[in-house]
Scaffold this motif. Sequence first.
Motif, PDB file in Angstrom:
ATOM      1  N   GLY A  37       0.783  -1.233   0.000  1.00 20.48           N
ATOM      2  CA  GLY A  37       0.000   0.000   0.000  1.00 20.48           C
ATOM      3  C   GLY A  37       0.807   1.270   0.000  1.00 20.48           C
ATOM      4  N   LEU A 118      -6.854   1.480  -6.561  1.00 21.19           N
ATOM      5  CA  LEU A 118      -6.383   2.566  -5.707  1.00 21.19           C
ATOM      6  C   LEU A 118      -6.630   3.918  -6.371  1.00 21.19           C
ATOM      7  CD1 LEU A 118      -4.962   3.770  -3.285  1.00 21.19           C
ATOM      8  CD2 LEU A 118      -2.768   3.206  -4.334  1.00 21.19           C
ATOM      9  N   ASP A 158      -9.357   5.416   3.767  1.00 21.33           N
ATOM     10  CA  ASP A 158      -8.171   4.931   3.069  1.00 21.33           C
ATOM     11  C   ASP A 158      -7.850   5.841   1.879  1.00 21.33           C
ATOM     12  OD1 ASP A 158      -6.048   3.275   2.567  1.00 21.33           O
ATOM     13  OD2 ASP A 158      -7.227   1.655   1.688  1.00 21.33           O
ATOM     14  N   SER A 186      -1.895   3.615   1.479  1.00 14.54           N
ATOM     15  CA  SER A 186      -3.154   2.884   1.413  1.00 14.54           C
ATOM     16  C   SER A 186      -2.964   1.544   2.115  1.00 14.54           C
ATOM     17  CB  SER A 186      -3.587   2.670  -0.048  1.00 14.54           C
ATOM     18  OG  SER A 186      -2.642   1.854  -0.739  1.00 14.54           O
ATOM     19  N   LYS A 187      -4.042   0.882   2.410  1.00 10.43           N
ATOM     20  CA  LYS A 187      -4.029  -0.458   3.010  1.00 10.43           C
ATOM     21  C   LYS A 187      -3.084  -0.535   4.210  1.00 10.43           C
ATOM     22  CE  LYS A 187      -5.544  -2.735  -1.240  1.00 10.43           C
ATOM     23  NZ  LYS A 187      -5.257  -3.782  -2.243  1.00 10.43           N
ATOM     24  N   ASP A 188      -2.145  -1.511   4.197  1.00  7.19           N
ATOM     25  CA  ASP A 188      -1.265  -1.704   5.352  1.00  7.19           C
ATOM     26  C   ASP A 188      -0.451  -0.453   5.661  1.00  7.19           C
ATOM     27  OD1 ASP A 188      -2.209  -4.243   5.513  1.00  7.19           O
ATOM     28  OD2 ASP A 188      -0.335  -5.248   5.008  1.00  7.19           O
ATOM     29  N   ARG A 190      -1.228   2.562   5.307  1.00  4.98           N
ATOM     30  CA  ARG A 190      -2.071   3.576   5.940  1.00  4.98           C
ATOM     31  C   ARG A 190      -2.507   3.142   7.347  1.00  4.98           C
ATOM     32  NH1 ARG A 190      -5.216   5.916   8.849  1.00  4.98           N
ATOM     33  NH2 ARG A 190      -7.154   6.950   8.356  1.00  4.98           N
ATOM     34  N   TYR A 191      -2.914   1.853   7.501  1.00  7.04           N
ATOM     35  CA  TYR A 191      -3.527   1.408   8.741  1.00  7.04           C
ATOM     36  C   TYR A 191      -2.574   0.695   9.701  1.00  7.04           C
ATOM     37  CZ  TYR A 191      -8.020   2.413   6.524  1.00  7.04           C
ATOM     38  OH  TYR A 191      -9.072   3.041   5.912  1.00  7.04           O
TER      39      TYR A 191
END
Length: 242
Positions: A37, A118, A158, A186-188, A190-191
């Motif tokens: 991400g 994305l 996201d 994004s994804k991992d 980001r989170y």
Amino acid sequence: MSSSPVDSNDSDLDSLFDEPCIPTHTIAIRTAPPIPGLFVPPVFLPPELEDEIASECRRLYFEGRNVNQVMLFGRTASGADGDADDRDARMGKGLPPFLISLLHYLSDVLRHQVPDALYDILFPPWGAPPRARQAIVNLYHPGEGITPHVDLLNRFDDGIIGVSLRSGSRSRWDLYLPERSILILSKDARYGWTHGIPGRTHDLVESEDKGQEPRPFRRGTRLSITFRWLLPGADIVGGPDP
């Protein structure tokens, strides 16, 4: 470099500025680490666009003011309310024209630099529901940074875009972000990972051809612009937390 679990402390942090610290000799890399991400496409803002944006940010938000951060908000149009021919409406009505110009440039240049799914998160197609978009402008003087954090989980969705202007800097992941570069989370990335900028005046960076000794880069005064989507309800001032 290690991943950081998202806990209540991480989720409460947002754009917290570090005090200057003594530089270390960790060598910053030029290639993005394999974090799912995370994207740092090999494209850069044109110098003339950088000049326009940096000049407007300084004039409107920072000259003569003792602030280092400004938050701005806009809302995209779905195309179903008479704005189908208004390209600016897709970027976020309410944002200043120079940031709309920046979003148009990013929309064009990133089309073939990130996965289609994305891209549609970053720039929703016509017909998508209207969304609230935040632009946050940060001013960093040499020696300043931003505390490692995860963008608020109960407020932002996201798909985050960051742009560096006027100076490069080393990121939390030992990745060097040059002037005019673009970063996408994004994804991992980001989170599941914290991100930040260590506070220092110099960065030691690997050479571009990797055959030479690392070079020290003196940081200048840096502007960063971050675009984020607000979760439904998060744009209502004074309402309950979403």
